[in-house]
Enzyme design. Structure first.
Site: not given
Length: 129
Positions: A57, A59, A85, A88
């Protein structure tokens, strides 16, 4: 947020493009977008348009990138185009980020709830279309 959205366009992912910028003392100290780890082919989805499990992801990419630098994310603000999410969000907490600004709400908001629970400032800043 506009810069994070622009950064998301670097992603090779087809289904969803997400960008993240880590800012501290009014300077960008790290950036990231969703994609594959170093050394992998720049392909995020299989032939059925399902994301590969190893796709990172935005992040996570920004946080791990700053970890390899001489900068510290302690006290920083993360600008990300989609709500983080749960996984993260755990990285955000552990990295010392104190504020998260996001532009789109994902269907699962448990990551945002976790951030709020530990006192991280969370701001929703929807994109102007």
């Amino acid at each position: 947020m506009k810069m994070a959205r622009t950064w998301s366009e670097n992603s090779y992912c087809v289904r969803r493009k997400v960008g993240a910028l880590l800012v501290k003392d009014q300077m960008i100290i790290s950036d990231g977008y969703n994609g594959t780890p170093s050394g992998f082919e720049n392909k995020c989805e299989d032939d059925n348009n399902v994301s590969f499990p190893y796709v990172l992801h935005a992040e996570a990419n920004a946080i791990t990138k700053v970890a390899r630098s001489h900068n510290s994310s302690d006290g920083a603000t993360l600008y990300v185009t989609a709500s983080p999410c749960m996984e993260c969000s755990k990285l955000i907490i552990q990295s010392g980020i104190k504020r998260v600004v996001y532009g789109e709400q994902y269907r699962i908001m448990d990551g945002i709830e976790l951030l709020k629970k530990v006192g991280i400032q969370v701001d929703y800043m929807p994109f102007d279309e």
